[in-house]
Design a protein around this motif. Structure first.
Motif, mmCIF file in Angstrom:
data_model
loop_
_atom_site.group_PDB
_atom_site.id
_atom_site.type_symbol
_atom_site.label_atom_id
_atom_site.label_comp_id
_atom_site.label_asym_id
_atom_site.label_seq_id
_atom_site.Cartn_x
_atom_site.Cartn_y
_atom_site.Cartn_z
ATOM 1 N N ASP A 5 -13.206 -84.647 -24.913
ATOM 2 C CA ASP A 5 -14.333 -85.554 -25.131
ATOM 3 C C ASP A 5 -15.539 -84.668 -25.482
ATOM 4 O OD1 ASP A 5 -16.620 -87.125 -24.899
ATOM 5 O OD2 ASP A 5 -15.800 -88.338 -23.267
ATOM 6 N N GLU A 18 -18.542 -85.218 -26.832
ATOM 7 C CA GLU A 18 -19.889 -85.617 -26.403
ATOM 8 C C GLU A 18 -20.112 -85.267 -24.937
ATOM 9 O OE1 GLU A 18 -18.036 -87.652 -28.273
ATOM 10 O OE2 GLU A 18 -19.269 -88.230 -30.011
ATOM 11 N N ALA A 19 -19.092 -85.533 -24.107
ATOM 12 C CA ALA A 19 -19.213 -85.214 -22.680
ATOM 13 C C ALA A 19 -19.314 -83.697 -22.483
ATOM 14 C CB ALA A 19 -18.017 -85.772 -21.916
ATOM 15 N N ASP A 71 -22.802 -82.523 -23.211
ATOM 16 C CA ASP A 71 -23.768 -82.849 -22.159
ATOM 17 C C ASP A 71 -23.594 -81.942 -20.944
ATOM 18 O OD1 ASP A 71 -24.653 -84.766 -23.904
ATOM 19 O OD2 ASP A 71 -23.695 -86.445 -22.879
#
Length: 464
Positions: A326, A328-329, A332
C-alpha cells in the motif's frame, strides 16, 4: 557457548547501521536460545579503530537505544558480535576469518558510493580507488574480497554467501556484477570462476533510520542501564529486512525474528529506495539550504514536506503501480518516521553521497515519467535542490563538511564554476543517464532551479 562450533556471519563495515540492524536480528536469535550463529565484525579502512577498540574492551557488547515517534525509549544490550577483527594494512584478520570454514556468510555495509558503479550500474574502472585495487591494493570492498576469497579458495574452497546490506537497487546483483568485472580486469580467472560457482549474492532490502551516535547517548545509557558503554548506538523503533532466500552455505533462522525471506525483493526495494531514500535526501538538501540542522525540523517545515509528499504522490506512486504494498500508507509512515524529533538525525548525515543517490534513487523516476508522457515536475525538485546544495559547497558556504564516496572535488569545482554550470550538470551522464542529452529535461531543471533558488533565500518557519 563454544564459539568454535558456531557458524560465523562475517560483517565488513563497522558503522552504526550494521550494529542497529543486522546485529540486532542475530541478537534476537540468541535471545530465543538459537546460538548457532554469531558475528565477526571488521572494517576495510582504518577509520573505525576507536570503535573497534571500544567494542573489543566490551567483548563485542554494546547498547542499542531505540526511540518511537512518541518518544518512548528502549535499551537493549546486543550480544551477537562475538569476534572483533582488528584492522591492519594487510587486512590479515579479515583474511583469516574469511578463510575459516565456519564463516558461511560475508555481509557488508559500505554505503552506496562504496560500490563505484556508473549510471549503467557497471563498475567504474577509472575511479582512483578501483585503479589502486586493480594494481593490488585493498581500498575497496572489491580489493578486500579479492584477498579474502583468494586465500579461502586456496585453503579449502568452501562455498559462502556474499550479502549486500546497503541501499542499492538490486544490491546483490549489482555488487556481484561489479565484483566479477573487477576480477576480470584484475586478471584473476581462477577466482572469477570460483566466485561464480561457489558463492551467491541475494538481493536484500534493509531499513532502520540510524543517525551517527551523538554524545548524549552514552549518559542516557548509563543512567538507564548502569552500563558505562563506550560504543552505544541508537536508531528508530521501526525496523525491516527483506532478503531473497538464496544462501550458498546455510543461514540463520532469520524468519523466526521477523525477517521476510522472499523469492524477489523487488517491490519492497523499489518502494524503499524511491519513497524513503529519495525523499530523505530531498528533505536533507532542502533543509540545509534554509539553514536547518535536523531532519525532523525540515520534515515538519510545510514547504519541504510538500516537496517530498508531491514527489512521492505525483511521480513515484504512478511509477510503482501496481504494487503488493500500500504505497500511500507507506508514504505516510515514512514521513511520520522522518518527523520523529527524538531520533536527532542530521541533514548532514542524510545529505551525504548525493552523487550516487541521484542516479540510483532519482533518475529512474525521471525516466519513467517521461516514458509515460508525464513531465516529472515534482521529481525535478530533488536534483534541483542538489544542484543548489552543490553550489553552496562550491562557494564554501555549507554549514558542515560534505562527504561523498564518488567525489572528485577538482572536477566538480570546475563544473560548478563554469558559466554554463547548470547546463553541464544537466548534461552529466553519470547523474542522469539518457536524460543528459534531453533538452526538455535540461529546460525543466533550469526552471526548477530558478524557482527553488528564490525560495532558498528565505528561511521558513517550522510548523509544529
Amino acid at each position: 557457548m563454544n564459539h568454535s562450533t558456531a557458524n560465523v556471519w562475517m560483517h565488513i563495515g563497522a558503522g552504526s547501521f550494521h550494529r542497529a540492524h543486522q546485529a540486532w536480528y542475530l541478537h534476537r536469535l540468541l535471545q530465543q536460545g538459537d546460538d548457532r550463529w554469531h558475528i565477526a565484525l571488521g572494517n576495510i579502512r582504518d577509520d573505525a579503530r576507536t570503535l573497534l577498540d571500544n567494542l573489543t574492551a566490551q567483548k563485542g557488547e554494546y547498547t542499542l537505544e531505540t526511540v518511537t515517534p512518541e518518544g518512548t525509549r528502549r535499551y537493549e544490550k546486543i550480544t551477537s558480535i562475538k569476534t572483533i577483527l582488528p584492522w591492519d594494512p594487510q587486512l590479515s584478520a579479515l583474511i583469516d576469518q574469511g578463510c575459516d570454514p565456519a564463516t558461511k556468510v560475508i555481509a557488508f555495509t559500505v554505503t552506496e558510493g562504496g560500490y563505484y558503479l556508473d549510471t549503467n550500474h557497471q563498475l567504474d574502472p577509472h575511479h582512483a580507488d578501483i585503479q589502486a585495487d586493480l594494481s593490488g591494493d585493498a581500498r575497496t570492498l572489491y580489493g578486500a574480497l579479492t584477498r579474502i576469497l583468494k586465500a579461502r579458495m586456496a585453503q579449502h574452497g568452501e562455498p559462502l554467501t556474499l550479502l549486500n546490506c546497503d541501499n542499492l537497487r538490486h544490491n546483490g546483483e549489482r555488487f556481484r556484477a561489479g565484483f566479477l568485472t573487477f576480477l576480470a580486469l584484475r586478471g584473476e580467472p581462477a577466482l572469477l570462476e570460483w566466485v561464480k560457482n561457489h558463492t551467491t549474492s541475494p538481493n536484500t532490502m534493509v531499513d532502520r533510520i540510524t543517525p551517527r551516535p551523538s554524545a548524549d547517548i552514552a549518559p542516557r545509557v548509563l543512567a538507564e542501564t548502569g552500563f558505562n558503554d563506550r560504543a552505544p548506538v541508537m536508531g528508530e523503533a521501526f525496523i525491516q529486512w527483506v532478503i531473497e532466500d538464496d544462501f550458498a552455505a546455510g543461514r540463520p533462522a532469520l524468519e523466526n525474528v521477523g525477517v521476510e525471506l522472499v523469492a524477489s525483493v523487488l517491490p519492497w526495494e523499489e518502494a524503499k529506495i524511491r519513497i524513503l531514500n529519495a525523499s530523505h535526501s530531498c528533505i536533507a538538501w532542502a533543509g540545509t539550504l534554509i539553514g536547518q540542522t535536523w531532519i525532523d525540523e525540515s520534515t515538519r517545515t510545510p514547504a519541504i514536506k510538500e516537496m517530498a509528499w508531491e514527489y512521492i504522490t505525483q511521480d513515484v506512486i504512478p511509477s510503482l503501480t501496481p504494487s503488493p504494498l500500500d504505497l500511500e500508507a507507506y508514504r505516510d509512515v515514512v514521513l511520520a518516521r522522518f518527523s520523529n524529533p527524538y531520533i536527532q538525525d542530521t541533514n548532514q548525515r542524510v545529505a551525504a553521497d548525493g552523487l550516487s543517490k541521484i542516479p540510483g534513487f532519482i533518475t529512474p523516476t525521471l525516466i519513467e515519467c517521461y516514458q509515460r508522457g508525464a513531465t516529472p515536475r515534482a521529481t525535478a525538485v530533488i536534483p534541483a535542490l542538489f544542484y543548489l546544495f552543490l553550489q553552496r559547497w562550491h562557494h564554501g558556504s555549507l554549514p558542515y563538511s560534505w562527504q561523498d564516496g564518488m567525489l572528485d572535488a577538482d572536477a566538480l569545482h570546475r563544473l560548478l564554476g563554469a558559466e554554463d554550470a547548470l547546463a553541464r550538470f544537466a548534461a552529466d551522464t553519470s547523474l542522469f543517464g539518457p536524460l543528459a542529452q534531453d533538452a526538455e529535461f535540461a529546460a525543466l531543471l533550469q526552471e526548477t532551479v530558478a524557482r527553488l533558488a528564490q525560495w532558498a533565500q528565505q528561511p521558513l518557519p517550522v510548523s509544529e
